[in-house]
Design an enzyme around this catalytic site. Structure first.
Site, PDB file in Angstrom:
ATOM      1  N   THR A 170      71.153  19.236 -14.576  1.00 23.22           N
ATOM      2  CA  THR A 170      71.892  20.340 -14.642  1.00 23.22           C
ATOM      3  C   THR A 170      72.664  20.561 -13.153  1.00 23.22           C
ATOM      4  OG1 THR A 170      70.190  21.630 -16.044  1.00 23.22           O
ATOM      5  CG2 THR A 170      71.904  22.817 -14.823  1.00 23.22           C
ATOM      6  N   PRO A 172      75.878  23.016 -10.934  1.00 26.64           N
ATOM      7  CA  PRO A 172      76.488  24.265 -11.066  1.00 26.64           C
ATOM      8  C   PRO A 172      77.598  24.638 -11.969  1.00 26.64           C
ATOM      9  CG  PRO A 172      76.261  23.436  -8.704  1.00 26.64           C
ATOM     10  CD  PRO A 172      76.006  22.395  -9.802  1.00 26.64           C
ATOM     11  N   PHE A 200      68.866  24.268 -10.365  1.00 28.15           N
ATOM     12  CA  PHE A 200      67.680  24.853 -11.180  1.00 28.15           C
ATOM     13  C   PHE A 200      66.639  23.637 -11.345  1.00 28.15           C
ATOM     14  CE2 PHE A 200      71.131  27.066 -13.775  1.00 28.15           C
ATOM     15  CZ  PHE A 200      71.026  28.331 -12.919  1.00 28.15           C
ATOM     16  N   ILE A 201      66.431  22.902 -10.205  1.00 28.72           N
ATOM     17  CA  ILE A 201      65.491  21.674 -10.605  1.00 28.72           C
ATOM     18  C   ILE A 201      64.097  21.869 -10.361  1.00 28.72           C
ATOM     19  CG2 ILE A 201      65.237  19.306 -10.185  1.00 28.72           C
ATOM     20  CD1 ILE A 201      67.919  20.190 -11.564  1.00 28.72           C
ATOM     21  N   ALA A 283      60.430  17.046 -24.237  1.00 34.08           N
ATOM     22  CA  ALA A 283      60.341  18.280 -23.543  1.00 34.08           C
ATOM     23  C   ALA A 283      60.588  19.535 -24.393  1.00 34.08           C
ATOM     24  CB  ALA A 283      61.091  18.490 -22.345  1.00 34.08           C
ATOM     25  N   GLY A 382      51.173  51.628 -22.214  1.00 39.08           N
ATOM     26  CA  GLY A 382      51.340  51.405 -20.805  1.00 39.08           C
ATOM     27  C   GLY A 382      50.481  50.229 -20.107  1.00 39.08           C
ATOM     28  N   GLU A 405      65.897  23.680 -21.568  1.00 42.73           N
ATOM     29  CA  GLU A 405      65.704  22.702 -22.371  1.00 42.73           C
ATOM     30  C   GLU A 405      66.865  22.880 -23.601  1.00 42.73           C
ATOM     31  OE1 GLU A 405      64.407  21.564 -20.405  1.00 42.73           O
ATOM     32  OE2 GLU A 405      62.381  21.596 -20.046  1.00 42.73           O
ATOM     33  N   GLY A 406      67.778  23.627 -23.318  1.00 41.60           N
ATOM     34  CA  GLY A 406      68.848  23.888 -24.306  1.00 41.60           C
ATOM     35  C   GLY A 406      68.670  25.287 -24.621  1.00 41.60           C
TER      36      GLY A 406
HETATM   37  C1  LIG Z   1      63.366  27.877 -14.166  1.00 39.52           C
HETATM   38  C2  LIG Z   1      64.262  26.935 -14.542  1.00 39.52           C
HETATM   39  C3  LIG Z   1      63.941  25.557 -14.596  1.00 39.52           C
HETATM   40  C4  LIG Z   1      64.881  24.642 -14.762  1.00 39.52           C
HETATM   41  N1  LIG Z   1      64.456  23.216 -14.805  1.00 39.52           N
HETATM   42  C5  LIG Z   1      65.498  22.381 -14.775  1.00 39.52           C
HETATM   43  C6  LIG Z   1      65.114  20.942 -14.463  1.00 39.52           C
HETATM   44  O1  LIG Z   1      64.043  20.540 -14.032  1.00 39.52           O
HETATM   45  N2  LIG Z   1      66.302  20.105 -14.487  1.00 39.52           N
HETATM   46  C7  LIG Z   1      67.245  20.316 -14.968  1.00 39.52           C
HETATM   47  O2  LIG Z   1      68.523  19.510 -15.089  1.00 39.52           O
HETATM   48  N3  LIG Z   1      67.595  21.638 -15.330  1.00 39.52           N
HETATM   49  C8  LIG Z   1      66.584  22.617 -15.154  1.00 39.52           C
HETATM   50  N4  LIG Z   1      67.048  23.846 -15.644  1.00 39.52           N
HETATM   51  C9  LIG Z   1      68.378  24.196 -16.285  1.00 39.52           C
HETATM   52  C10 LIG Z   1      68.082  24.726 -17.596  1.00 39.52           C
HETATM   53  O3  LIG Z   1      68.108  23.581 -18.280  1.00 39.52           O
HETATM   54  C11 LIG Z   1      69.842  25.228 -18.033  1.00 39.52           C
HETATM   55  O4  LIG Z   1      69.538  26.760 -17.269  1.00 39.52           O
HETATM   56  C12 LIG Z   1      69.996  25.422 -19.235  1.00 39.52           C
HETATM   57  O5  LIG Z   1      70.185  24.218 -19.869  1.00 39.52           O
HETATM   58  C13 LIG Z   1      71.452  26.378 -19.522  1.00 39.52           C
HETATM   59  O6  LIG Z   1      72.204  26.128 -18.814  1.00 39.52           O
HETATM   60  P1  LIG Z   1      73.046  27.377 -17.835  1.00 39.52           P
HETATM   61  O7  LIG Z   1      71.834  27.997 -17.300  1.00 39.52           O
HETATM   62  O8  LIG Z   1      74.078  26.465 -16.931  1.00 39.52           O
HETATM   63  O9  LIG Z   1      73.689  27.981 -18.759  1.00 39.52           O
HETATM   64  P2  LIG Z   1      75.178  28.220 -19.417  1.00 39.52           P
HETATM   65  O10 LIG Z   1      75.568  26.520 -19.705  1.00 39.52           O
HETATM   66  O11 LIG Z   1      76.052  28.868 -18.570  1.00 39.52           O
HETATM   67  O12 LIG Z   1      75.043  29.093 -20.507  1.00 39.52           O
HETATM   68  C14 LIG Z   1      74.779  30.546 -20.424  1.00 39.52           C
HETATM   69  C15 LIG Z   1      74.251  30.734 -21.805  1.00 39.52           C
HETATM   70  O13 LIG Z   1      75.574  30.747 -22.712  1.00 39.52           O
HETATM   71  C16 LIG Z   1      75.153  30.627 -23.992  1.00 39.52           C
HETATM   72  N5  LIG Z   1      75.744  29.522 -24.551  1.00 39.52           N
HETATM   73  C17 LIG Z   1      76.010  28.401 -24.107  1.00 39.52           C
HETATM   74  N6  LIG Z   1      76.863  27.500 -24.882  1.00 39.52           N
HETATM   75  C18 LIG Z   1      76.945  28.077 -25.956  1.00 39.52           C
HETATM   76  C19 LIG Z   1      77.556  27.840 -27.192  1.00 39.52           C
HETATM   77  N7  LIG Z   1      78.191  26.562 -27.398  1.00 39.52           N
HETATM   78  N8  LIG Z   1      77.711  28.675 -28.185  1.00 39.52           N
HETATM   79  C20 LIG Z   1      76.973  29.854 -27.974  1.00 39.52           C
HETATM   80  N9  LIG Z   1      76.429  30.395 -27.011  1.00 39.52           N
HETATM   81  C21 LIG Z   1      76.613  29.521 -25.635  1.00 39.52           C
HETATM   82  C22 LIG Z   1      73.696  30.588 -24.138  1.00 39.52           C
HETATM   83  O14 LIG Z   1      72.988  31.755 -24.284  1.00 39.52           O
HETATM   84  C23 LIG Z   1      73.378  30.274 -22.568  1.00 39.52           C
HETATM   85  O15 LIG Z   1      72.065  30.844 -22.024  1.00 39.52           O
HETATM   86  C24 LIG Z   1      66.096  25.115 -15.215  1.00 39.52           C
HETATM   87  C25 LIG Z   1      66.583  26.271 -15.486  1.00 39.52           C
HETATM   88  C26 LIG Z   1      65.547  27.204 -15.219  1.00 39.52           C
HETATM   89  C27 LIG Z   1      66.088  28.749 -15.182  1.00 39.52           C
END
Ligand SMILES: Cc1cc2nc3c(=O)[nH]c(=O)nc-3n(C[C@H](O)[C@H](O)[C@H](O)COP(=O)(O)OP(=O)(O)OC[C@H]3O[C@@H](n4cnc5c(N)ncnc54)[C@H](O)[C@@H]3O)c2cc1C
Length: 440
Positions: A170, A172, A200-201, A283, A382, A405-406
């Site tokens: 992932t 920014p 978010f790693i 995963a 509560g 994981e999506g």
């Molecule tokens: C605690 C934590 C641990 C993590 N660990 C890892 C890690 O170890 N390695 C790593 O690489 N990543 C990691 N991640 C990242 C994680 O996989 C991403 O947060 C996740 O894939 C969603 O990406 P984003 O946060 O950029 O959301 P965005 O891509 O900004 O999406 C935001 C929201 O938009 C909606 N959305 C997105 N696409 C669509 C669509 N096509 N249609 C309709 N709705 C949609 C969904 O509701 C989504 O939640 C972690 C995240 C967290 C919070």
């Protein structure tokens, strides 16, 4: 001691194709596998599909959860620091090793076993469960794509929990839409020069190695690289606070002209995306199992409260409205367990539609868990809202399974796209007459 076979064994016998004696032996094996089985609110029927040695492993993890991981879970989740004791316990007891091939000290466990183990862990402690799904995520690309020399050097130590890896996909500007990655790996002789940032790693603050997926410039393809923590130009941010999943902190990474030897490439150039998908697939199945475990735990807690609490002249659990809520939760959980079982079987067989079923299982289990935990918290009034009551932690932890994981919406997109694609060549419904449906 085993028990006397009954009608349910005859049904299992009919459905499984085993002889009656085989079903009975399986039940005996399971009883003998550990301490005598205590009845559980959610039945152990999925375990009947496992071999005796696999049933013993589930039993062992269950015992660890009962004696150590469950009682310690609240303390582990009090602060968002890496839960070393939990991790070392899981490594020592061979649970981490389930993710690794036997050739490197692992137990090469089938997914049908691993979902049961992760479900047990998730029932009491998201931190422990996520350490197993996180091991899949962070080590799978090394198992699948590292050179023999790197595998020899790293996998046995990862398997024993002596070192850790993290999975850095992932960014920014690229989360759900991973093809939007902008980190670049520029070829330079027998190395790559890596620039970019990751967000978010999980385990960034503790990992010794990072599996990084980056774009190859001007090719539109991706490459997986294994980067050591001490690589010049790699910066790890301070840990970032979050809502739940305490015990497995996250941080960001910045790569500035980081030189990565070609020997540290995972697979071939262009394999980066498929290596990532392979890790995410395992995963995702794990996330579904963890969510179901937590949902099971939440119903157990709510049902216990329903027995203990008196309201309006009878126990809370005797009220029909409460029973209907519990009925919905229990029925949906069993349905979701069945779907997950199919997804795990498909993964183990290498079926072509395994990824779609993994998406279905993850979508259903994680959305269900959020609903079940919310309803269970409601049922405990509560008390459910208090920090020293486990449901508050379950409630916070449940949210991440719907995002990591999506996100659920991404899985809906994957599944829906597959339905539309397959219908184009699938059998036409017999009730329809010929021609386009727009002509009706
Ligand atoms: C605690 C934590 C641990 C993590 N660990 C890892 C890690 O170890 N390695 C790593 O690489 N990543 C990691 N991640 C990242 C994680 O996989 C991403 O947060 C996740 O894939 C969603 O990406 P984003 O946060 O950029 O959301 P965005 O891509 O900004 O999406 C935001 C929201 O938009 C909606 N959305 C997105 N696409 C669509 C669509 N096509 N249609 C309709 N709705 C949609 C969904 O509701 C989504 O939640 C972690 C995240 C967290 C919070």
């Amino acid at each position: 001691m085993g028990r006397v076979p009954g009608a349910s064994d005859r049904i299992a016998c009919r459905n499984s194709g085993w002889t009656f004696a085989e079903v009975f032996t399986k039940m005996q094996d399971f009883s003998a596998a550990g301490r005598a089985m205590t009845p559980r609110l959610f039945s152990d029927h999925p375990l009947l599909e496992l071999q005796a040695s696999e049933q013993s492993q589930v039993q062992h993890v269950r015992e660890l959860c009962r004696t150590t991981i469950g009682p310690a879970a609240a303390e582990v989740a009090r602060e968002d620091r890496f839960a070393w004791d939990t991790f070392r316990l899981l490594a020592r007891e061979g649970v981490v090793a389930t993710a690794f091939p036997a050739a490197y000290g692992g137990s090469d466990a089938r997914q049908v076993l691993r979902v049961r183990i992760i479900e047990e862990l998730g029932r009491v402690c998201s931190t422990a469960a996520s350490m197993i799904t996180g091991t899949d995520l962070s080590a799978r690309a090394i198992v699948a794509g590292a050179s023999p020399a790197l595998k020899d050097a790293l996998l046995p130590r990862l398997c024993r929990g002596e070192i850790q890896s993290a999975f850095a996909l992932t960014e920014p500007s690229a989360g759900s839409d991973v093809r939007g990655l902008t980190s670049v790996a520029q070829r330079d002789g027998d190395a790559y020069i890596l620039n970019g940032s990751k967000k978010f790693i999980t385990r960034a603050s503790t990992a010794d190695w990072f599996t990084v997926v980056a774009r190859l410039p001007a090719q539109g393809r991706f490459v997986g690289l294994l980067v050591p923590r001490d690589a010049a130009g790699l910066q790890v941010s301070p840990e970032v606070g979050k809502l739940g999943w305490y015990g497995v902190p996250i941080a960001s990474l910045t790569f500035t002209d980081v030189r990565v030897a070609e020997s540290h490439r995972l697979g071939e150039e262009g394999d980066g995306f498929s290596l990532a998908q392979d890790a995410l697939l395992r995963a995702r199945i794990g996330h579904a199992a963890m969510a179901l475990g937590r949902a099971i735990g939440a119903v157990e807690i709510a049902a216990t409260y329903g027995g203990d609490r008196q309201v309006f002249g009878k126990s809370l659990g005797e009220h029909q409205g409460v029973q209907w809520m519990l009925a919905d939760m229990a029925t949906q959980i069993e349905a979701s367990r069945a779907l997950l079982q199919v997804a795990a079987q498909k993964y183990d067989r290498g079926d072509a539609d395994g990824a779609t079923f993994a998406s279905m299982a993850k979508l259903h289990a994680t959305d269900l868990c959020m609903k079940v935990v919310t309803d269970a918290l409601q049922l405990t009034g509560g008390r459910g809202y208090l920090q020293d009551f486990p449901l508050e932690r379950f409630f916070r932890d449940a949210k991440l399974n719907q995002i990591g994981e999506g996100a659920s919406e991404v899985h809906k997109t994957v599944i829906g796209r597959d339905v539309v694609r397959r219908m184009a060549s699938a059998e036409r419904h017999p009730c329809l007459r010929e021609g386009p449906l727009t002509d009706y």
